[in-house]
Design an enzyme around this catalytic site. Structure first.
Site, short mmCIF file in Angstrom:
data_model
loop_
_atom_site.label_atom_id
_atom_site.label_comp_id
_atom_site.label_asym_id
_atom_site.label_seq_id
_atom_site.Cartn_x
_atom_site.Cartn_y
_atom_site.Cartn_z
N ILE A 12 0.37 5.07 2.25
CA ILE A 12 -0.12 3.72 2.49
C ILE A 12 0.58 2.75 1.54
O ILE A 12 1.07 3.15 0.48
CB ILE A 12 -1.66 3.67 2.29
CG1 ILE A 12 -2.24 2.32 2.74
CG2 ILE A 12 -2.06 4.04 0.89
CD1 ILE A 12 -3.76 2.30 2.82
N CYS A 13 0.64 1.50 1.93
CA CYS A 13 1.21 0.41 1.14
C CYS A 13 2.72 0.59 1.00
O CYS A 13 3.42 0.74 2.00
CB CYS A 13 0.48 0.30 -0.20
SG CYS A 13 0.61 -1.35 -0.94
N ALA A 14 3.23 0.62 -0.20
CA ALA A 14 4.68 0.78 -0.41
C ALA A 14 5.13 2.23 -0.29
O ALA A 14 6.32 2.51 -0.13
CB ALA A 14 5.06 0.24 -1.79
N HIS A 33 3.65 -1.67 3.72
CA HIS A 33 3.36 -3.02 3.23
C HIS A 33 4.48 -3.95 3.71
O HIS A 33 5.66 -3.58 3.70
CB HIS A 33 3.29 -3.02 1.70
CG HIS A 33 2.81 -4.31 1.15
ND1 HIS A 33 3.64 -5.38 0.94
CD2 HIS A 33 1.56 -4.70 0.79
CE1 HIS A 33 2.94 -6.39 0.46
NE2 HIS A 33 1.68 -6.00 0.36
N SER A 65 0.02 3.46 6.72
CA SER A 65 -0.75 2.23 6.83
C SER A 65 -0.15 1.16 5.92
O SER A 65 0.69 1.47 5.07
CB SER A 65 -2.21 2.50 6.49
OG SER A 65 -3.02 1.41 6.81
#
Length: 105
Positions: A12-14, A33, A65
């Site tokens: 998730i994210c970076a 992200h 995500s």
């Protein structure tokens, strides 16, 4: 190790850009992200996938995500792919999520 064993894994994210991509674990269908979208685009991920809150690549058995605002969606999707939709519904129900939260998954 999870990919090699055929197990589900996620980021998730970076993390899809900074952990999965450099290690050869980035699936063809993924998101991350917004600040790291160019890394995934350069790796061949479609623009449609990049705009999704949560992306599941069934072939690679990977869930990705976008960031903190999608963390609950991400978590419920992980429960769904590992334990099934009924389990995800049971986990999500007491969270008092908006009525349309299931549509976000």
């Amino acid at each position: 190790k999870q990919r090699e064993a055929g197990n589900w894994y996620g980021a998730i994210c970076a993390a899809p850009a900074v952990a999965l991509a450099p290690s050869g674990l980035l699936p063809p269908q993924a998101t991350c992200h917004p600040a790291f979208e160019s890394t995934l685009a350069e790796a061949g991920v479609s623009a449609a996938d990049l705009s999704m809150r949560v992306v599941v690549d069934d072939e690679w058995r990977c869930v990705t995500s976008r960031g903190p605002g999608t963390a609950i969606d991400f978590a419920l999707k992980l429960v769904e792919v590992v334990e099934g939709p009924e389990a995800a519904a049971a986990v999500g129900a007491p969270m008092v999520l908006p009525r349309n939260a299931a549509a976000l998954l």
